[in-house]
Design an enzyme around this catalytic site. Structure first.
Site, PDB file in Angstrom:
ATOM      1  CG  ASP A   1     -12.355 -29.777  67.340  1.00 35.25           C
ATOM      2  OD1 ASP A   1     -12.922 -30.037  66.274  1.00 35.25           O
ATOM      3  OD2 ASP A   1     -12.943 -29.633  68.425  1.00 35.25           O
ATOM      4  CG  ASP A   2      -7.573 -27.798  68.681  1.00 41.89           C
ATOM      5  OD1 ASP A   2      -8.594 -27.072  68.602  1.00 41.89           O
ATOM      6  OD2 ASP A   2      -7.261 -28.442  69.703  1.00 41.89           O
TER       7      ASP A   2
ATOM      8  CG  HIS B   1     -11.976 -24.932  66.494  1.00 43.70           C
ATOM      9  ND1 HIS B   1     -13.103 -25.252  67.217  1.00 43.70           N
ATOM     10  CD2 HIS B   1     -10.921 -25.374  67.243  1.00 43.70           C
ATOM     11  CE1 HIS B   1     -12.774 -25.844  68.333  1.00 43.70           C
ATOM     12  NE2 HIS B   1     -11.449 -25.927  68.381  1.00 43.70           N
TER      13      HIS B   1
ATOM     14  CG  HIS C   1      -8.342 -32.540  69.534  1.00 44.28           C
ATOM     15  ND1 HIS C   1      -9.106 -33.398  70.297  1.00 44.28           N
ATOM     16  CD2 HIS C   1      -8.747 -31.275  69.843  1.00 44.28           C
ATOM     17  CE1 HIS C   1      -9.936 -32.691  71.059  1.00 44.28           C
ATOM     18  NE2 HIS C   1      -9.740 -31.402  70.798  1.00 44.28           N
TER      19      HIS C   1
ATOM     20  CG  HIS D   1      -8.133 -23.135  70.370  1.00 39.34           C
ATOM     21  ND1 HIS D   1      -8.197 -23.377  71.727  1.00 39.34           N
ATOM     22  CD2 HIS D   1      -8.659 -24.224  69.753  1.00 39.34           C
ATOM     23  CE1 HIS D   1      -8.727 -24.569  71.933  1.00 39.34           C
ATOM     24  NE2 HIS D   1      -9.023 -25.114  70.746  1.00 39.34           N
TER      25      HIS D   1
END
Length: 693
Positions: free
Chosen positions: A75-76, A126, A227, A130
């Site tokens: 993620d991210d 995603h 991540h 965020h």
């Protein structure tokens, strides 16, 4: 506008504008929620039609990875430091993974998004900034998802069906509000992906703990959450390397979500319009980041240069004041009784255009002087449409002559007066300015040095009432007069103001008199005299009181002419930079840096400061502003003290920074635009109020 737009886009993309933190909420309960919480990590939220075999098969459907199959999800990202390292680890192990990318990061690093897809990995949505989709309205949710899809399309030419809402982890933790969001995402065609195993690697618990948390139990399949951005991910990189080796020893395969679930590909080709919009979004995002980074450095540089200028000019002004006082003391000690002070006869030229309200006070102040030598006053009426000439002639004062000529501009009027002057020393004074009785004597004194070709006096604002008058008073004392002291010490005074200046006729003749090439004839003349090898001096005791504009419109017209004319003079005398002597390199350099370049960037720097104050931690921005204001206040206090003025007016200084300074920035911007376009600006006259009448 461009700066503000860049800041808004950058602030939005980085969660500084419109950020919504996760909203605490109740856990909630419903049959659908219970089914989701007890199911797999990939949720098809749409209610399923009951089959004949099982009428209870109604509600959301959950999907899980097959046995000994792992989907590593990151993620991210993408992140320029950690994503490539993770991709290298995956390649060494022959593994595939799914990257739930933040749209703003894709737009910032499109090459990384392309590499992810080209190496056989999978991209998921995603959101763009965020944000917690359960905490924002529907329009913001749609905007977040749409922007991310466009960014992915611009970078890879693909769209994705996968989405992982930020702040959603495992199915067991889904709240009632998050379930509503998942239903909405399903309605928009997304397959919501959570995780079986949340490694909590963002908290840096240690490599061993990340490996332990990411290892499925007894051969089960799993979706593992990791991540690839958001901080130091060195532990994640090492843990993924060890985890893949461990999983391979136990017969696991690491693949993408869609492939592991048998869903084919999560990617679909994007249409041409989405690709074009995506490329434009990438350009805008990267441009905004570059603009913000540049502005940050410009703001730092501007602050440092402004602070350095204030400190250096205060030190130079202090040295100038000490040197001037010492020189006067030495002259008094050396003065022999039989050698009287330098008091040559002088001719005072008063160019006047529509100055009927102030011309009488000006002429009277020149006649009512303590100067012992003959003073010739020549008033040149430059085609006035009022009674300027009549009022000056009606005074019938001895030594005063009035000449009329067709309107031709201030330079032509001054040349007319100089041609009719009888004496070697020529003083110029504007028709809205008055001298003190001792002014002429002080102004002429430096000309005792035969190397001095011109002397600048000390101009003061006479009409100081009202906020605008006080702002101009501060500008004259802190800006103009403090600067002239420093310039005098450096030997590079760029302007002898038309309001009060003394010239040696030989210096005027050596440069061919005044020129009408620019709108700042006084600056043009001073630069020409300096280039001719003459020294230009400053005498702070030679006081002249001038009438300043009384409205913002009048102030704009005056400063626009000054600024544009100064730029014209700088361009005209640009070759002085490569000539010998201090004038070109020092004066032109100072003017270009502090009077043109810094004001041009001033509005953008101010917008950046406001942005930092409102969108980021306000304390650093407020502390910097307060520090600069404190230094400016101390500088102002010292400048007022040098000029013998009261410091009580400093209360207007903070307000000056918010209004007056912005106006001066805009004047420089408009003047620069006019100069670049090659427009010939006409002479800008201002309305007189007769402050000294």
């Amino acid at each position: 506008m461009l700066t503000a737009s860049s800041l808004l886009l950058h602030g939005y993309a980085n969660g500084e504008l419109g950020e919504h933190e996760p909203v605490p909420e109740s856990y909630g309960y419903s049959p659908e929620l219970d089914r989701v919480r007890s199911g797999g990590p990939v949720v098809d939220a749409a209610p399923q039609k009951p089959t004949e075999q099982d009428a209870a098969d109604r509600g959301p459907r959950s999907l899980s990875m097959p046995v000994r199959t792992v989907a590593l999800t990151f993620d991210d990202g993408p992140d320029p430091e950690w994503t490539p390292k993770l991709l290298d680890v995956l390649e060494r192990h022959g593994a595939k993974a799914t990257f739930f990318a933040v749209g703003a990061r894709v737009a910032e690093y499109p090459d990384l998004a392309r590499r992810i897809v080209d190496e056989g990995h999978e991209l998921g949505n995603h959101t763009y900034a965020h944000v917690d989709l359960s905490a924002v309205p529907a329009w913001r949710r749609q905007l977040e998802l749409s922007l991310t899809q466009h960014a992915i399309a611009g970078a890879t030419g693909m769209h994705t069906h996968l989405v992982r809402p930020p702040y959603h982890a495992t199915p067991s933790a889904v709240s009632a509000r998050q379930w509503e969001t998942m239903l909405a995402l399903d309605g928009e065609g997304y397959l919501v992906t959570l995780a079986d195993l949340d490694t909590m690697d963002w908290s840096r618990p240690g490599v061993a703990e990340i490996v332990r948390a990411g290892t499925p139990y007894r051969g089960r399949g799993a979706v593992v959450m990791l991540h690839d951005s958001g901080g130091d991910r060195s532990q994640t990189v090492e843990a993924v390397d060890q985890l893949l080796a461990k999983l391979a020893r136990h017969g696991y395969r690491a693949t993408t979500l869609a492939e592991g679930l048998g869903l084919g590909s999560a990617h679909v080709p994007a249409d041409d319009s989405s690709r074009v919009l995506g490329r434009l979004l990438i350009l805008a995002q990267r441009g905004s980041s570059l603009a913000v980074d540049t502005l940050a450095w410009v703001m730092v540089a501007a602050g440092v240069l402004t602070l350095a200028r204030l400190l250096v000019f205060v030190v130079l002004a202090r040295s100038h004041a000490r040197r001037a006082a010492g020189a006067r003391d030495r002259r008094r000690r050396r003065q022999a009784p039989e050698r009287p002070p330098y008091r040559p006869p002088v001719s005072v030229i008063v160019p006047a255009y529509n100055e009927e309200l102030g011309i009488e006070a000006t002429v009277w102040s020149l006649v009512d002087t303590e100067y012992p030598a003959p003073v010739e006053v020549i008033v040149v009426d430059d085609g006035s449409s009022d009674d300027t000439a009549e009022r000056a002639a009606a005074l019938r004062l001895p030594g005063v002559r009035v000449f009329r000529r067709p309107n031709g501009g201030k330079a032509a009027a001054l040349n007319t007066g100089i041609a009719r002057a009888s004496h070697e020393i020529v003083i110029t004074v504007d028709g809205d300015t008055v001298f003190e009785p001792a002014t002429i004597g002080h102004l002429v004194a430096p000309l005792a040095d035969p190397g001095v070709g011109a002397v600048s006096g000390n101009t003061k604002v006479g009409n100081r009432r009202g906020l605008l008058g006080r702002w101009q008073h501060l500008e004259y004392v802190i800006g103009f007069n403090l600067d002239r002291r420093a310039y005098d010490l450096l030997g590079c005074i760029p302007t002898v103001p038309g309001a009060i200046g003394a010239f040696r006729r030989a210096a005027l003749e050596s440069v061919g008199g005044l020129s009408g090439d620019t709108l700042a004839e006084d600056t043009d003349l001073t630069m020409a005299i300096s280039r001719g090898g003459w020294r230009v001096a400053y005498e702070e005791r030679a006081l002249a009181w001038t009438e300043a504009p009384t409205s913002l419109r009048q102030l704009w017209r005056q400063r626009y002419r000054w600024c544009y004319g100064t730029m014209q003079a700088m361009w005209k005398h640009r070759r002085a930079v490569v000539e010998r002597g201090p004038f070109g390199r020092r004066a032109l350099g100072f003017l270009a840096l502090f009077h043109v370049l810094l004001p041009l960037f001033g509005p953008a720097v101010d917008v950046m400061a406001v942005y930092a104050l409102l969108m980021r931690d306000p304390l650093p921005a407020a502390a910097v502003w307060a520090g600069l204001l404190a230094v400016q206040t101390l500088t102002g206090w010292y400048a007022l003290r040098l000029d013998g003025e009261r410091a009580g007016v400093l209360w207007a200084l903070p307000l000056q920074q918010f209004v007056f300074r912005q106006l001066m920035y805009l004047v420089v911007i408009q003047s620069t635009t006019t100069a670049l376009l090659g427009t010939r600006l006409p002479w800008q006259t201002i309305r007189r109020e007769g402050a000294f009448s």
